[in-house]
Design a protein around this motif. Structure first.
Motif, PDB file in Angstrom:
ATOM      1  N   SER A  18      30.985  34.496  63.722  1.00 13.02           N
ATOM      2  CA  SER A  18      31.893  35.300  62.902  1.00 13.02           C
ATOM      3  C   SER A  18      31.723  36.767  63.259  1.00 13.02           C
ATOM      4  CB  SER A  18      31.596  35.087  61.415  1.00 13.02           C
ATOM      5  OG  SER A  18      31.807  33.745  61.070  1.00 13.02           O
ATOM      6  N   PRO A  19      32.213  37.176  64.415  1.00 14.16           N
ATOM      7  CA  PRO A  19      32.026  38.560  64.852  1.00 14.16           C
ATOM      8  C   PRO A  19      32.861  39.527  64.035  1.00 14.16           C
ATOM      9  CG  PRO A  19      33.474  37.391  66.325  1.00 14.16           C
ATOM     10  CD  PRO A  19      32.970  36.379  65.338  1.00 14.16           C
ATOM     11  N   ARG A  20      32.534  40.807  64.193  1.00 13.74           N
ATOM     12  CA  ARG A  20      33.269  41.862  63.511  1.00 13.74           C
ATOM     13  C   ARG A  20      34.704  41.891  63.999  1.00 13.74           C
ATOM     14  NH1 ARG A  20      33.648  47.149  65.078  1.00 13.74           N
ATOM     15  NH2 ARG A  20      32.075  46.754  66.663  1.00 13.74           N
ATOM     16  N   ARG A  21      35.670  41.973  63.096  1.00 18.42           N
ATOM     17  CA  ARG A  21      37.082  41.904  63.435  1.00 18.42           C
ATOM     18  C   ARG A  21      37.815  43.151  62.975  1.00 18.42           C
ATOM     19  NH1 ARG A  21      36.620  37.956  67.011  1.00 18.42           N
ATOM     20  NH2 ARG A  21      35.780  36.067  66.121  1.00 18.42           N
ATOM     21  N   ASP A 257      45.597  30.142  80.763  1.00 14.67           N
ATOM     22  CA  ASP A 257      44.932  31.265  80.102  1.00 14.67           C
ATOM     23  C   ASP A 257      45.310  31.456  78.643  1.00 14.67           C
ATOM     24  OD1 ASP A 257      47.448  31.947  81.144  1.00 14.67           O
ATOM     25  OD2 ASP A 257      46.926  34.044  81.454  1.00 14.67           O
ATOM     26  N   HIS A 258      46.580  31.210  78.284  1.00  8.84           N
ATOM     27  CA  HIS A 258      47.009  31.590  76.930  1.00  8.84           C
ATOM     28  C   HIS A 258      46.489  30.649  75.852  1.00  8.84           C
ATOM     29  CE1 HIS A 258      49.331  35.008  78.168  1.00  8.84           C
ATOM     30  NE2 HIS A 258      49.864  34.282  79.139  1.00  8.84           N
ATOM     31  N   GLU A 259      45.960  29.499  76.222  1.00  9.58           N
ATOM     32  CA  GLU A 259      45.228  28.693  75.249  1.00  9.58           C
ATOM     33  C   GLU A 259      43.950  29.410  74.828  1.00  9.58           C
ATOM     34  OE1 GLU A 259      47.775  25.598  77.330  1.00  9.58           O
ATOM     35  OE2 GLU A 259      46.686  27.393  77.918  1.00  9.58           O
ATOM     36  N   PHE A 260      43.570  30.435  75.592  1.00 10.76           N
ATOM     37  CA  PHE A 260      42.427  31.295  75.295  1.00 10.76           C
ATOM     38  C   PHE A 260      42.931  32.725  75.043  1.00 10.76           C
ATOM     39  CE2 PHE A 260      41.086  27.828  77.992  1.00 10.76           C
ATOM     40  CZ  PHE A 260      39.945  27.360  77.370  1.00 10.76           C
ATOM     41  N   ALA A 261      43.193  33.455  76.141  1.00  9.41           N
ATOM     42  CA  ALA A 261      43.733  34.811  76.087  1.00  9.41           C
ATOM     43  C   ALA A 261      44.247  35.139  77.482  1.00  9.41           C
ATOM     44  CB  ALA A 261      42.666  35.818  75.664  1.00  9.41           C
ATOM     45  N   ASP A 262      45.189  36.041  77.563  1.00 10.34           N
ATOM     46  CA  ASP A 262      45.866  36.351  78.814  1.00 10.34           C
ATOM     47  C   ASP A 262      44.881  36.671  79.935  1.00 10.34           C
ATOM     48  OD1 ASP A 262      48.039  36.953  80.551  1.00 10.34           O
ATOM     49  OD2 ASP A 262      47.739  39.087  80.154  1.00 10.34           O
ATOM     50  N   ASN A 263      45.122  36.034  81.109  1.00  9.66           N
ATOM     51  CA  ASN A 263      44.290  36.227  82.302  1.00  9.66           C
ATOM     52  C   ASN A 263      42.803  35.998  82.018  1.00  9.66           C
ATOM     53  OD1 ASN A 263      46.591  36.721  83.748  1.00  9.66           O
ATOM     54  ND2 ASN A 263      45.991  38.751  84.462  1.00  9.66           N
ATOM     55  N   ALA A 264      42.534  34.873  81.364  1.00 11.34           N
ATOM     56  CA  ALA A 264      41.150  34.512  81.049  1.00 11.34           C
ATOM     57  C   ALA A 264      40.379  34.162  82.320  1.00 11.34           C
ATOM     58  CB  ALA A 264      41.124  33.337  80.081  1.00 11.34           C
ATOM     59  N   ASN A 271      43.196  40.173  77.992  1.00 13.01           N
ATOM     60  CA  ASN A 271      43.575  40.360  76.592  1.00 13.01           C
ATOM     61  C   ASN A 271      42.407  40.051  75.663  1.00 13.01           C
ATOM     62  OD1 ASN A 271      45.289  40.983  74.440  1.00 13.01           O
ATOM     63  ND2 ASN A 271      45.987  38.864  74.230  1.00 13.01           N
ATOM     64  N   HIS A 272      41.250  40.579  75.974  1.00 16.35           N
ATOM     65  CA  HIS A 272      40.087  40.459  75.075  1.00 16.35           C
ATOM     66  C   HIS A 272      39.233  41.709  75.209  1.00 16.35           C
ATOM     67  CE1 HIS A 272      36.845  38.712  72.722  1.00 16.35           C
ATOM     68  NE2 HIS A 272      36.010  39.178  73.649  1.00 16.35           N
ATOM     69  N   THR A 273      38.942  42.333  74.078  1.00 16.59           N
ATOM     70  CA  THR A 273      38.083  43.513  74.051  1.00 16.59           C
ATOM     71  C   THR A 273      36.748  43.110  73.457  1.00 16.59           C
ATOM     72  OG1 THR A 273      40.012  44.937  73.738  1.00 16.59           O
ATOM     73  CG2 THR A 273      37.838  45.881  73.258  1.00 16.59           C
ATOM     74  N   GLU A 274      35.752  43.050  74.313  1.00 21.36           N
ATOM     75  CA  GLU A 274      34.425  42.621  73.868  1.00 21.36           C
ATOM     76  C   GLU A 274      33.912  43.547  72.776  1.00 21.36           C
ATOM     77  OE1 GLU A 274      31.268  39.738  74.302  1.00 21.36           O
ATOM     78  OE2 GLU A 274      33.349  39.839  75.004  1.00 21.36           O
ATOM     79  N   GLY A 275      33.380  42.962  71.717  1.00 19.57           N
ATOM     80  CA  GLY A 275      32.879  43.739  70.595  1.00 19.57           C
ATOM     81  C   GLY A 275      33.935  43.935  69.538  1.00 19.57           C
ATOM     82  N   ALA A 276      34.992  44.679  69.873  1.00 20.71           N
ATOM     83  CA  ALA A 276      36.065  44.918  68.900  1.00 20.71           C
ATOM     84  C   ALA A 276      36.750  43.620  68.502  1.00 20.71           C
ATOM     85  CB  ALA A 276      37.086  45.904  69.475  1.00 20.71           C
ATOM     86  N   GLU A 277      36.803  42.667  69.424  1.00 23.90           N
ATOM     87  CA  GLU A 277      37.387  41.363  69.129  1.00 23.90           C
ATOM     88  C   GLU A 277      36.337  40.263  69.184  1.00 23.90           C
ATOM     89  OE1 GLU A 277      42.030  41.833  70.414  1.00 23.90           O
ATOM     90  OE2 GLU A 277      40.639  41.328  72.030  1.00 23.90           O
ATOM     91  N   GLY A 278      35.104  40.629  68.889  1.00 23.80           N
ATOM     92  CA  GLY A 278      34.021  39.657  68.887  1.00 23.80           C
ATOM     93  C   GLY A 278      33.516  39.363  70.281  1.00 23.80           C
ATOM     94  N   ALA A 279      32.657  38.373  70.374  1.00 23.24           N
ATOM     95  CA  ALA A 279      32.085  37.964  71.658  1.00 23.24           C
ATOM     96  C   ALA A 279      33.012  36.974  72.345  1.00 23.24           C
ATOM     97  CB  ALA A 279      30.717  37.331  71.443  1.00 23.24           C
ATOM     98  N   TRP A 280      33.223  37.160  73.651  1.00 22.80           N
ATOM     99  CA  TRP A 280      34.076  36.232  74.382  1.00 22.80           C
ATOM    100  C   TRP A 280      33.549  34.806  74.299  1.00 22.80           C
ATOM    101  CZ3 TRP A 280      38.656  35.258  75.978  1.00 22.80           C
ATOM    102  CH2 TRP A 280      38.878  34.226  76.898  1.00 22.80           C
ATOM    103  N   SER A 281      32.245  34.636  74.347  1.00 21.72           N
ATOM    104  CA  SER A 281      31.686  33.285  74.291  1.00 21.72           C
ATOM    105  C   SER A 281      32.096  32.570  73.005  1.00 21.72           C
ATOM    106  CB  SER A 281      30.162  33.325  74.409  1.00 21.72           C
ATOM    107  OG  SER A 281      29.595  34.112  73.372  1.00 21.72           O
ATOM    108  N   ALA A 282      32.125  33.311  71.891  1.00 16.75           N
ATOM    109  CA  ALA A 282      32.534  32.713  70.613  1.00 16.75           C
ATOM    110  C   ALA A 282      34.025  32.413  70.597  1.00 16.75           C
ATOM    111  CB  ALA A 282      32.171  33.646  69.459  1.00 16.75           C
ATOM    112  N   ARG A 283      34.812  33.333  71.137  1.00 17.21           N
ATOM    113  CA  ARG A 283      36.268  33.125  71.164  1.00 17.21           C
ATOM    114  C   ARG A 283      36.623  31.941  72.064  1.00 17.21           C
ATOM    115  NH1 ARG A 283      40.871  37.785  72.486  1.00 17.21           N
ATOM    116  NH2 ARG A 283      42.694  36.492  71.955  1.00 17.21           N
ATOM    117  N   GLN A 284      36.007  31.869  73.216  1.00 19.43           N
ATOM    118  CA  GLN A 284      36.260  30.773  74.146  1.00 19.43           C
ATOM    119  C   GLN A 284      35.865  29.432  73.524  1.00 19.43           C
ATOM    120  OE1 GLN A 284      33.609  30.212  77.571  1.00 19.43           O
ATOM    121  NE2 GLN A 284      35.424  30.248  78.903  1.00 19.43           N
ATOM    122  N   ALA A 285      34.718  29.402  72.850  1.00 19.53           N
ATOM    123  CA  ALA A 285      34.266  28.171  72.202  1.00 19.53           C
ATOM    124  C   ALA A 285      35.230  27.745  71.104  1.00 19.53           C
ATOM    125  CB  ALA A 285      32.858  28.354  71.634  1.00 19.53           C
ATOM    126  N   ALA A 286      35.717  28.707  70.330  1.00 18.32           N
ATOM    127  CA  ALA A 286      36.675  28.403  69.265  1.00 18.32           C
ATOM    128  C   ALA A 286      37.966  27.849  69.849  1.00 18.32           C
ATOM    129  CB  ALA A 286      36.955  29.647  68.436  1.00 18.32           C
TER     130      ALA A 286
END
Length: 556
Positions: A18-21, A257-264, A271-286
């Protein structure tokens, strides 16, 4: 008839953080957290408030003796997708040889739980090969729609023909899914292939139809959390045309890619900002967890979507995952695209693909491939077309030579794979591709610079987008305007390209016989019209043994 069967919930259990959002996401997360306590304060469910199958039913990954069935049950009204609430609910299933479900061959039950977002999978085995079946789910006195599915031919069967629908890139906010409706209406598909971008991750309004939202998706924010991805998948599954196609034939799907985020890529995304949008590892797992919950896809090697299916002696289908293992995209079309330490497939997947292609004893070797493998140089496109093309491809707009998100950005992997095909005399390899929002028919040359003097190692059919913006949409000119100018220039710079349509939306129908593999290309009248018509526009085929594409003038 007595039949063996096995029932299972084939869900991937992945931990989520549950990263900072950002503020809007905090609000969404808070709603999910409060859903349980709020549900406890609601009045007791009325006796006649039965469970509901609001998201349809589906099947996928056909085997000679089995099929994977899927549904999502809403046990109580408050058990909405992503809410994390709702009681455990027994869900029964029945499989029969007839639509009336009187000739039952298998039945069973499993439990839908909030932990799996009340999605259900049943992996049925003991079925007859190359056979139509019908199935239905039931819960608490409510029946789902009855759906048709079909098993694959026996591994050693002499199969005369196969027919697959082929689609990719279906953006909810950019239009309606009429392509699915027209495929469903055919009634002649053994299965349909979804080559990626089944959903899109953007916030509402960020990526629509020439900037205009045709119909809003949910949630409104960019999807980041497990709850977000579940809600977005659920929204797509309410589309009546998508439900209709899932009811008519099994799907064989891979993600892009879009099942995750653009150009994953393996460590992040454009389309992922590490920290501001949480950890990529958590987003990818979700994203992966929600995908396997909501799609009739068996988690395959390393918990991804790369796997292989066989259709008798006629064809096998190697399905790739080109997001989980790839190196980060090259920033520009520089020498780094040739770096042998950079990979698109990952070492294990490339070795698996090469071994499978070499060992194959079928007439055709199909490869489900999410990004284009054929080389693509833009040639002398004018600046007014070059910049929008760069935008479509997600590349620097000051000048480009290749699309570094495709195999062009990972030339060592491509060189190794094509050399493997040539050195082992592996023929009849056909790449089936999506992603680029254009329709293409290509030879796949060993050396594009000297083609057609150099050999062609394979062929490739690329289908356009169901709804996502084409080149004419980015330029915002009438359909056909850009293609009339760009297509000749692209073909002149890429002599292995037989046809490219940069402007239209639609789908493909792939028909395979022992003699040839043929792709029929269909286009939609208007992606923003729920009642859009469909028309055949072109067909290309590759004859057995040629490794080259040729035009044919009639659809199958």
């Amino acid at each position: 008839m007595t039949s063996r069967y096995r029932s299972s919930e084939a869900h991937q259990r992945l931990n989520s953080l549950s990263p900072r959002r950002r503020t809007v996401v905090k609000a969404a997360a808070a709603t999910a957290v409060l859903a349980g306590p709020l549900a406890a304060t609601l009045p007791a469910r009325a006796a006649d408030q039965a469970p509901a199958f609001l998201h349809g039913v589906a099947s996928g990954d056909p085997l000679p003796d089995g099929i994977l069935l899927w549904t999502r049950v809403t046990p109580v009204p408050e058990a909405t997708p992503g809410s994390g609430v709702g009681p455990d609910t027994e869900v029964g299933w029945v499989v029969a040889r007839d639509k009336a479900l009187t000739d039952v061959v298998a039945k069973g039950s499993t439990t839908a739980t909030a932990a799996a977002d009340h999605t259900v999978k049943a992996d049925i085995r003991g079925l007859a090969p190359a056979t139509d079946y019908w199935f239905r789910f039931s819960a608490g006195g409510t029946d789902s729609p009855v759906a048709r599915t079909r098993t694959a031919p026996a591994a050693d069967a002499a199969v005369s023909s196969l027919r697959f629908g082929v689609v990719s890139c279906a953006n909810w906010e950019a239009g309606y899914f009429a392509a699915y409706r027209h495929l469903a209406a055919r009634g002649d598909l053994d299965a349909w292939l979804h080559l990626g971008d089944y959903i899109y991750e953007y916030k509402s309004g960020e990526y629509a139809a020439r900037g205009k939202v045709v119909r809003p998706h949910a949630p409104a924010n960019e999807i980041l959390t497990l709850a977000d991805y579940r809600i977005r998948h659920a929204k797509y599954k309410t589309d009546p045309d998508l439900q209709a196609l899932h009811v008519k034939a099994p799907v064989i799907a891979i993600w892009d890619d879009h099942e995750f985020a653009d150009n994953a890529w393996s460590g992040g995304a454009v389309n992922h900002t590490e920290g501001a949008e949480g950890a990529w590892s958590a987003r990818q797992a979700a994203a992966k967890q929600a995908y396997f919950e909501w799609m009739p896809v068996r988690p395959a090697i390393a918990g991804t979507t790369y796997r292989r299916l066989r259709f008798g002696k006629l064809a096998d289908l190697s399905l790739l995952d080109l997001r989980s293992f790839r190196s980060q995209q090259a920033a520009t079309a520089s020498g780094s695209v040739d770096d042998p330490d950079r990979t698109l497939t990952g070492r294990a997947q490339l070795d698996w693909l090469k071994a499978g292609l070499k060992a194959s004893d079928t007439r055709w070797r199909l490869v489900g491939n999410s990004v284009m493998i054929s080389p693509f140089a833009v040639g002398s496109l004018s600046a007014d077309l070059l910049k929008p093309l760069a935008k479509l491809l997600g590349l620097p707009q000051e000048g480009i030579a290749v699309n570094t998100d495709q195999w062009d950005g990972y030339t060592d992997d491509r060189r190794e794979l094509l050399a493997h095909l040539r050195s082992n005399a592996i023929g009849n390899t056909v790449f089936l591709t999506g992603d680029i929002h254009m329709a293409w028919a290509n030879d796949v040359p060993v050396d594009a610079g000297t083609y057609p003097l150099s050999a062609s190692a394979a062929t490739e059919f690329v289908v356009t987008s169901v709804t996502s913006d084409n080149l004419d949409d980015i330029v915002k000119v009438p359909e056909g305007t850009v293609s009339a100018v760009a297509s000749p220039v692209i073909r002149a710079a890429n002599r292995h390209v037989h046809w490219v349509d940069t402007d239209r939306h639609g789908y493909g129908v792939l028909d395979i016989t022992a003699d040839r593999a043929q792709m029929d290309y269909y286009v939609l009248s208007d992606r923003t019209d729920a009642n859009a018509t469909s028309a055949w526009v072109r067909s290309y085929r590759t004859r057995s043994g040629t490794q080259k594409v040729e035009r044919t003038y009639d659809p199958v």
